[in-house]
Design a protein around this motif. Structure first.
Motif, PDB file in Angstrom:
ATOM      1  N   ALA A   1       0.791  -1.202  -0.150  1.00 22.90           N
ATOM      2  CA  ALA A   1       0.030  -0.129  -0.058  1.00 22.90           C
ATOM      3  C   ALA A   1       0.535   1.262   0.244  1.00 22.90           C
ATOM      4  O   ALA A   1       2.076   1.292   0.401  1.00 22.90           O
ATOM      5  N   GLU A   2       0.559   2.127  -0.489  1.00 20.52           N
ATOM      6  CA  GLU A   2       1.352   3.402  -0.612  1.00 20.52           C
ATOM      7  C   GLU A   2       0.904   4.208   1.313  1.00 20.52           C
ATOM      8  O   GLU A   2      -0.147   5.147   1.526  1.00 20.52           O
ATOM      9  N   GLY A   3       1.700   4.058   1.969  1.00 24.33           N
ATOM     10  CA  GLY A   3       1.752   4.512   3.454  1.00 24.33           C
ATOM     11  C   GLY A   3       1.387   6.236   3.422  1.00 24.33           C
ATOM     12  O   GLY A   3       0.971   6.013   4.712  1.00 24.33           O
ATOM     13  N   PRO A   4       2.195   6.993   2.603  1.00 21.33           N
ATOM     14  CA  PRO A   4       1.234   8.263   2.716  1.00 21.33           C
ATOM     15  C   PRO A   4       0.283   8.408   2.853  1.00 21.33           C
ATOM     16  O   PRO A   4      -0.611   9.167   3.943  1.00 21.33           O
ATOM     17  N   THR A   5      -0.616   7.823   2.196  1.00 22.20           N
ATOM     18  CA  THR A   5      -1.986   7.703   1.837  1.00 22.20           C
ATOM     19  C   THR A   5      -2.688   7.231   3.097  1.00 22.20           C
ATOM     20  O   THR A   5      -3.653   8.500   3.327  1.00 22.20           O
ATOM     21  N   VAL A   6      -2.213   6.028   3.101  1.00 21.66           N
ATOM     22  CA  VAL A   6      -3.069   5.523   5.016  1.00 21.66           C
ATOM     23  C   VAL A   6      -2.704   6.700   6.221  1.00 21.66           C
ATOM     24  O   VAL A   6      -3.781   6.877   6.760  1.00 21.66           O
ATOM     25  N   THR A   7      -1.610   6.910   6.107  1.00 24.56           N
ATOM     26  CA  THR A   7      -1.240   8.047   6.699  1.00 24.56           C
ATOM     27  C   THR A   7      -2.366   9.218   6.704  1.00 24.56           C
ATOM     28  O   THR A   7      -3.037   9.532   7.782  1.00 24.56           O
ATOM     29  N   GLU A   8      -2.101   9.475   6.094  1.00 23.85           N
ATOM     30  CA  GLU A   8      -2.757  10.718   5.719  1.00 23.85           C
ATOM     31  C   GLU A   8      -4.396  10.342   5.819  1.00 23.85           C
ATOM     32  O   GLU A   8      -5.353  11.959   6.740  1.00 23.85           O
ATOM     33  N   ILE A   9      -5.094   9.095   5.523  1.00 24.11           N
ATOM     34  CA  ILE A   9      -6.709   8.984   6.064  1.00 24.11           C
ATOM     35  C   ILE A   9      -6.598   9.059   7.346  1.00 24.11           C
ATOM     36  O   ILE A   9      -7.566   9.201   7.895  1.00 24.11           O
ATOM     37  N   LEU A  10      -5.468   8.489   8.147  1.00 28.79           N
ATOM     38  CA  LEU A  10      -5.833   8.437   9.847  1.00 28.79           C
ATOM     39  C   LEU A  10      -5.379   9.605  10.341  1.00 28.79           C
ATOM     40  O   LEU A  10      -5.759   9.653  10.991  1.00 28.79           O
ATOM     41  N   SER A  11      -4.535  10.263   9.647  1.00 28.48           N
ATOM     42  CA  SER A  11      -4.322  11.921  10.595  1.00 28.48           C
ATOM     43  C   SER A  11      -5.737  12.155  10.171  1.00 28.48           C
ATOM     44  O   SER A  11      -6.325  13.110  10.773  1.00 28.48           O
ATOM     45  N   ALA A  12      -6.862  11.718   8.940  1.00 30.92           N
ATOM     46  CA  ALA A  12      -7.650  13.383   8.974  1.00 30.92           C
ATOM     47  C   ALA A  12      -8.357  12.558  10.237  1.00 30.92           C
ATOM     48  O   ALA A  12      -9.654  13.325  10.713  1.00 30.92           O
ATOM     49  N   LEU A  13      -8.611  11.668  10.066  1.00 28.12           N
ATOM     50  CA  LEU A  13      -9.652  10.869  11.007  1.00 28.12           C
ATOM     51  C   LEU A  13      -9.243  11.462  12.381  1.00 28.12           C
ATOM     52  O   LEU A  13     -10.576  11.545  13.211  1.00 28.12           O
ATOM     53  N   GLU A  14      -8.069  11.412  12.785  1.00 28.93           N
ATOM     54  CA  GLU A  14      -7.768  11.732  14.492  1.00 28.93           C
ATOM     55  C   GLU A  14      -8.629  12.829  14.601  1.00 28.93           C
ATOM     56  O   GLU A  14      -8.574  13.995  15.459  1.00 28.93           O
ATOM     57  N   ARG A  15      -8.046  14.312  13.736  1.00 26.44           N
ATOM     58  CA  ARG A  15      -8.365  15.701  13.073  1.00 26.44           C
ATOM     59  C   ARG A  15      -9.636  15.947  13.597  1.00 26.44           C
ATOM     60  O   ARG A  15     -10.367  16.784  13.915  1.00 26.44           O
ATOM     61  N   LEU A  16     -10.837  14.660  12.996  1.00 23.82           N
ATOM     62  CA  LEU A  16     -11.868  14.787  12.782  1.00 23.82           C
ATOM     63  C   LEU A  16     -12.953  14.950  14.155  1.00 23.82           C
ATOM     64  O   LEU A  16     -12.353  14.661  14.872  1.00 23.82           O
ATOM     65  N   ARG A  17     -13.506  16.500  14.147  1.00 29.54           N
ATOM     66  CA  ARG A  17     -14.040  17.141  14.507  1.00 29.54           C
ATOM     67  C   ARG A  17     -15.801  17.396  14.163  1.00 29.54           C
ATOM     68  O   ARG A  17     -16.078  17.849  12.808  1.00 29.54           O
ATOM     69  N   ALA A  18     -17.034  17.352  15.594  1.00 38.46           N
ATOM     70  CA  ALA A  18     -18.280  17.369  15.540  1.00 38.46           C
ATOM     71  C   ALA A  18     -18.199  18.871  14.841  1.00 38.46           C
ATOM     72  O   ALA A  18     -17.982  20.004  15.404  1.00 38.46           O
TER      73      ALA A  18
END
Length: 204
Positions: free
Chosen positions: A112-129
């Motif tokens: 897998a493209e590691g930076p792309t996966v990390t970008e998805i995970l980082s976006a989820l970590e920052r996600l706020r209501a």
């Protein structure tokens, strides 16, 4: 004009009440901010003296209910996540992270493209209501907001967790999208930017 009258600079008197574990409480009535320094005037307990309190206390008193609530969707550490499953439509992509780095384990087996996966995970970590649509979601709420069935589903497994965590993504809402973390009661609204990331497919 008294700094506690609420008429200077259009401010409205606010109060903060602090209660100790012993059950004692103290209330400060806050007025306008000081012209210099950003501090706030306060009517001290007893109502006889006016003092000055820090700007941080004044700003805290301005917060509404949304500003005081925990708006985190899912708490995670992108570097400790070991498995990520993305479900959207008929496609389910499973990514796993053994010691060698991220790999796709389904529907194909490939690096897998590691930076792309990390970008998805980082976006989820920052996600706020940005808003709370329903406090205790009913079956009708879930269907109305496109969460039953969901438009997309993200499941995470992190090192040290006892169970996986799942986030459901529903229908669009203005410039956002309905979301619910499985195991929590509320339906919330988040920024639409996350949608493109959680619907990443093998063709992207």
């Amino acid at each position: 004009v008294s700094p506690l009258s609420g008429t200077v600079n259009g401010s409205v008197p606010r109060s903060i009440t602090v209660e100790t574990k012993a059950g004692d409480s103290r209330t400060l009535s806050l007025g306008d901010s000081e012209p210099i320094g950003g501090s706030y005037y306060a009517l001290l307990p007893g109502g006889q003296e006016v003092g000055v309190v820090s700007a941080s206390l004044g700003e805290a008193a301005k917060k509404d209910l949304l500003g005081l609530r925990d708006k985190t969707i899912v708490s995670l550490d992108p570097w400790k996540v070991k498995k990520l499953t993305l479900e959207h439509g008929r496609e389910t992509v499973v990514l796993e992270k053994p010691d060698a780095g991220w790999k796709i384990s389904s529907p194909i087996e490939a690096p897998a493209e590691g930076p792309t996966v990390t970008e998805i995970l980082s976006a989820l970590e920052r996600l706020r209501a940005t808003a709370f649509a329903a406090e205790k979601a009913t079956d009708a709420d879930l269907k109305q907001d496109g969460l039953e069935p969901p438009a997309a589903r993200v499941t995470l497994r992190q090192e040290g967790w006892d169970t996986d965590k799942t986030v459901l993504f529903g229908a669009p809402h203005d410039k956002g999208r309905y979301v619910r973390a499985v195991g929590r009661d509320p339906i919330v609204v988040v920024d639409e930017d996350i949608w493109k990331k959680v619907t990443t497919s093998l063709d992207d």
